[in-house]
Design an enzyme around this catalytic site. Structure first.
Site, mmCIF file in Angstrom:
data_model
loop_
_atom_site.group_PDB
_atom_site.id
_atom_site.type_symbol
_atom_site.label_atom_id
_atom_site.label_comp_id
_atom_site.label_asym_id
_atom_site.label_seq_id
_atom_site.Cartn_x
_atom_site.Cartn_y
_atom_site.Cartn_z
ATOM 1 N N GLY A 1 0.804 -1.217 0.000
ATOM 2 C CA GLY A 1 0.000 0.000 0.000
ATOM 3 C C GLY A 1 0.833 1.261 0.000
ATOM 4 N N LYS B 1 -9.741 -3.349 11.722
ATOM 5 C CA LYS B 1 -8.394 -3.214 12.268
ATOM 6 C C LYS B 1 -8.131 -4.256 13.358
ATOM 7 C CE LYS B 1 -6.088 -0.674 10.714
ATOM 8 N NZ LYS B 1 -5.360 -0.658 9.432
#
Length: 343
Positions: A7, A169
Site C-alpha cells: 500500500g 483493524k
C-alpha cells in the site's frame, strides 16, 4: 536486502517510503494499478533504490503470491500498511472486514510460502481502533494501554461504518498474531503492531493536496475552509499523532529489538474539532475572521467525559518525542494554504 511496503501510495506509507530511502534502504512498494505505480515512481524521482509491484486486490488471499514468488529472496523486512480506511460503506464485510483480514492473512501466507527464512521482521499498521471500544470512548474512568483490545465480534462489527472500521483493524491485527502462533516453527519473522490514533500532518507531495484529503486530514482541511457560521463540534473527536512520527515508529519497529512482540500505541494527546479551529485562528492571521471562531472552553481542554490513553511503554521503547498538536495542525494547514496560494 529490501524493505517491502504494501500500500505504498497511502498517506502514511509515502512518508515511510521517503524515510526509508533517506536511510539508504532499498524499497519495494505495492499499488493497485499501473497508473498509481507510475505516479509514485515519478514522484520519488525515479530513485534507483525504489521499485513498485502491482497488487490489484488485497481481499484476494493469494494477492501477494506473485511478488513474493519473484522477489521474496530480496526482502528482509515487511511493513504491511495496505488496509482500507474510510466510512463510505455499503457492505461492511465486503468493503472493510474481508479486505483488511485477507490482506494480512494473504501477505503472511505468501511470506510463508516463498520467503519463510528471508523475512525477519513484520510490522503491521493496525490502529488504536483495535485497542479501544466504541461504547467506552466517553467514559472518563477508562484508561487504555497497549494490553487492551477492542471487544467487537464479526457480527457486531457490521452494525455501521464506524464499527466496521474498528472491527477491520481488530481482526486484521489479531490475524497477524494468530498466524505467528500457528506458524512459529515455519517462519523466521517477528511481529510488531503499530496502533496510531487519528493521523494528521502534511501530505508528502504538494500535488496530492486536493479539494478533499484523506479521512483524518480532512478534519483540518474542512476547518481551513470553514466559515464564521460553521457550527463546530465542541466535544472530542479523538486523539492525534503526526504522520512523520508514525513513519519514524514504523522504521524503528523493525530496527529495534525491544519492539519485538509489542503493540505500540502512537498518540500525543486528545483533540477536538474546536481545538483545531483555535490553533488555526491563533497561528494564521489570514484565516481569523474568515473561518469558524475561537472558543476556548472546549471539553478536551477541560479534560471531561473522555477515555484516556497511557502509552508510556510505547514512548519508552521508541525513545523519541512526538510532535505537538500545534506543530501538526500548523504544518498541515501551511501546506494546504501554500498549494492554494493563500500563504
Amino acid at each position: 536486502m529490501s524493505v517491502f511496503v504494501s500500500g505504498a501510495t497511502g498517506f502514511i506509507a509515502q512518508h515511510i517510503v521517503n524515510d526509508l530511502l533517506q536511510q539508504n534502504y532499498k524499497v519495494i512498494g505495492t499499488a493497485r494499478s499501473q497508473e498509481k505505480v507510475d505516479k509514485l515512481i515519478k514522484q520519488f524521482g525515479n530513485n534507483k533504490n525504489f521499485s513498485m509491484e502491482i497488487v490489484k486486490d488485497v481481499a484476494d488471499i493469494n494477492a501477494f503470491d506473485d511478488v513474493f514468488k519473484r522477489r521474496g529472496s530480496e526482502i528482509k523486512y515487511v511493513l504491511h500498511t495496505a488496509s482500507p480506511f474510510h466510512f463510505n460503506v455499503t457492505d461492511a464485510e465486503k468493503d472493510l472486514l474481508i479486505p483488511a483480514v485477507n490482506g494480512t492473512k494473504g501477505i503472511l501466507s505468501s511470506i510463508k510460502k516463498y520467503a519463510p527464512k528471508n523475512v525477519e521482521r513484520f510490522v503491521v499498521t493496525s490502529s488504536f481502533a483495535a485497542v479501544s471500544d466504541l461504547e467506552d470512548q466517553s467514559n472518563s474512568n477508562v484508561i487504555y494501554t497497549e494490553k487492551d483490545w477492542c471487544k467487537l465480534n464479526w457480527q457486531t462489527a457490521q452494525a455501521n461504518a464506524v464499527a466496521a472500521y474498528w472491527g477491520s483493524k481488530t481482526f486484521a491485527e489479531k490475524a497477524a498474531w494468530e498466524f505467528l502462533e500457528e506458524n512459529k516453527d515455519s517462519v523466521s519473522l517477528k511481529i510488531t503492531a503499530i496502533n496510531p490514533v487519528y493521523v494528521f500532518g502534511p501530505q508528502l507531495f504538494d500535488e496530492d493536496v486536493t479539494a478533499k484529503l484523506n479521512t483524518s486530514c480532512e478534519f483540518i482541511n474542512s476547518l481551513v475552509h470553514s466559515t464564521p457560521e460553521t457550527k463546530v463540534e465542541k466535544t472530542c473527536a479523538g486523539n492525534f499523532i503526526d504522520v512523520r512520527d508514525v513513519s519514524k515508529a514504523h522504521i524503528l519497529a523493525f530496527q529495534k529489538e525491544e519492539t519485538i512482540g509489542k503493540r505500540l500505541i502512537l498518540s500525543e494527546g486528545p483533540f477536538g474539532m474546536q481545538d483545531i479551529v483555535n490553533t488555526l485562528n491563533k497561528d494564521f492571521p489570514q484565516l481569523k475572521g474568515k473561518i469558524a471562531p475561537t472558543y476556548e472552553e472546549t471539553d478536551v481542554k477541560l479534560n471531561k467525559n473522555f477515555a484516556k490513553i497511557n502509552n508510556d511503554e510505547t514512548k519508552k521503547i521508541l525513545g523519541f518525542k512526538f510532535r505537538t498538536f500545534d506543530e501538526t495542525v500548523d504544518d498541515t494547514a501551511k501546506q494546504i494554504l501554500r498549494v492554494e496560494k493563500r500563504l
